[in-house]
Motif scaffolding. Structure first.
Motif, mmCIF file in Angstrom:
data_model
loop_
_atom_site.group_PDB
_atom_site.id
_atom_site.type_symbol
_atom_site.label_atom_id
_atom_site.label_comp_id
_atom_site.label_asym_id
_atom_site.label_seq_id
_atom_site.Cartn_x
_atom_site.Cartn_y
_atom_site.Cartn_z
ATOM 1 N N GLU A 1 1.087 7.350 18.763
ATOM 2 C CA GLU A 1 2.309 8.911 19.442
ATOM 3 C C GLU A 1 1.802 9.994 18.776
ATOM 4 O O GLU A 1 1.498 11.053 19.690
ATOM 5 N N TRP A 2 1.286 10.045 17.979
ATOM 6 C CA TRP A 2 0.688 11.543 17.464
ATOM 7 C C TRP A 2 -0.857 11.460 17.552
ATOM 8 O O TRP A 2 -1.085 12.964 18.236
ATOM 9 N N ASN A 3 -1.266 11.194 17.749
ATOM 10 C CA ASN A 3 -2.662 11.331 18.247
ATOM 11 C C ASN A 3 -3.043 11.043 19.946
ATOM 12 O O ASN A 3 -3.005 12.190 20.490
ATOM 13 N N ASN A 4 -1.880 10.837 20.713
ATOM 14 C CA ASN A 4 -1.844 11.071 21.542
ATOM 15 C C ASN A 4 -1.147 12.549 22.093
ATOM 16 O O ASN A 4 -1.602 13.165 23.336
ATOM 17 N N MET A 5 -0.283 13.168 21.512
ATOM 18 C CA MET A 5 -0.017 14.395 21.153
ATOM 19 C C MET A 5 -0.652 15.296 21.109
ATOM 20 O O MET A 5 -0.959 16.160 21.823
ATOM 21 N N VAL B 1 4.233 12.376 24.078
ATOM 22 C CA VAL B 1 3.480 11.638 23.627
ATOM 23 C C VAL B 1 2.464 9.938 23.965
ATOM 24 O O VAL B 1 2.563 9.171 23.682
ATOM 25 N N GLY B 2 2.905 9.645 25.382
ATOM 26 C CA GLY B 2 2.776 8.947 26.497
ATOM 27 C C GLY B 2 1.048 9.072 26.797
ATOM 28 O O GLY B 2 0.653 10.408 26.119
ATOM 29 N N GLU B 3 0.855 8.223 26.710
ATOM 30 C CA GLU B 3 -0.821 7.521 27.765
ATOM 31 C C GLU B 3 -0.683 9.714 28.833
ATOM 32 O O GLU B 3 -2.170 9.962 29.209
ATOM 33 N N LYS B 4 -0.257 9.659 29.776
ATOM 34 C CA LYS B 4 -0.305 10.345 31.369
ATOM 35 C C LYS B 4 -0.737 11.727 30.522
ATOM 36 O O LYS B 4 0.298 12.591 30.196
ATOM 37 N N ALA B 5 -1.685 12.879 30.756
ATOM 38 C CA ALA B 5 -2.564 14.088 30.903
ATOM 39 C C ALA B 5 -1.279 14.752 31.521
ATOM 40 O O ALA B 5 -0.681 13.967 33.059
ATOM 41 N N TYR B 6 -1.175 15.633 30.769
ATOM 42 C CA TYR B 6 -0.124 17.285 31.557
ATOM 43 C C TYR B 6 -0.559 17.601 32.587
ATOM 44 O O TYR B 6 -1.621 18.284 32.788
ATOM 45 N N PRO B 7 0.421 17.949 33.497
ATOM 46 C CA PRO B 7 -0.418 18.512 34.714
ATOM 47 C C PRO B 7 -0.578 19.965 34.424
ATOM 48 O O PRO B 7 0.390 20.472 33.756
#
Length: 151
Positions: free
Chosen positions: A133-137, A73-79
């Motif tokens: 958090e929903w948006n980020n996810m 749910v954080g801002e950092k993109a998935y690797p």
């Protein structure tokens, strides 16, 4: 980060999905395009069709909330090549057009319900989440996999 509750951003996701074709190949990973679409639908199924997915037990939920939730749910993109939770693994081929239609429908429904419908809403695995958090996810997951397939 895009806002899945904004009509223009939601349409951007839909446009990207509509640029996919049945033989689009991923730039990394092992999923086929139809599996990727089905995989992306799982996040939405847990909201709109929760009966399809078993809820984690107390210990698993504690671990998910403590260690996995901040990454999801954080801002950092998935690797690239991030590990996939078992319930998100798609086995076998899926109907491309059907999965595409389902994912677009979920994106539209989420946008139409709006941020207020998600603020404080209980997540299948992480407890109550804010609308941000929903948006980020949702946004991170869509961006990750659409980029995986070059759109």
């Amino acid at each position: 980060m895009e806002n899945v509750f904004d009509i223009k951003d939601a349409q951007n996701y839909i446009d990207r999905i509509n640029n996919l074709v049945e033989d689009t190949h991923g730039l990394w990973g092992r999923m086929t395009v139809d599996q990727m679409l089905a995989h992306c639908c799982v996040s939405y199924e847990m909201v709109y069709e929760p009966e399809k997915h078993k809820k984690p037990g107390a210990i698993a939920k504690f671990i998910l909330k403590r260690f996995v939730k901040p990454k999801v749910v954080g801002e950092k993109a998935y690797p690239r090549d991030s590990p996939t939770a078992p319930q998100f693994l798609i086995k076998g081929r899926k109907n491309f057009e059907e999965e595409k239609k389902r994912l677009i429908g979920f994106i539209q429904k989420t946008q139409q319900l709006g941020a207020s419908a998600f603020d404080g809403k209980e997540s299948h695995s992480f407890g109550k989440l804010s609308s941000q958090e929903w948006n980020n996810m949702f946004a991170k997951h869509l961006n990750h996999h659409l980029a995986q397939f070059g759109v």
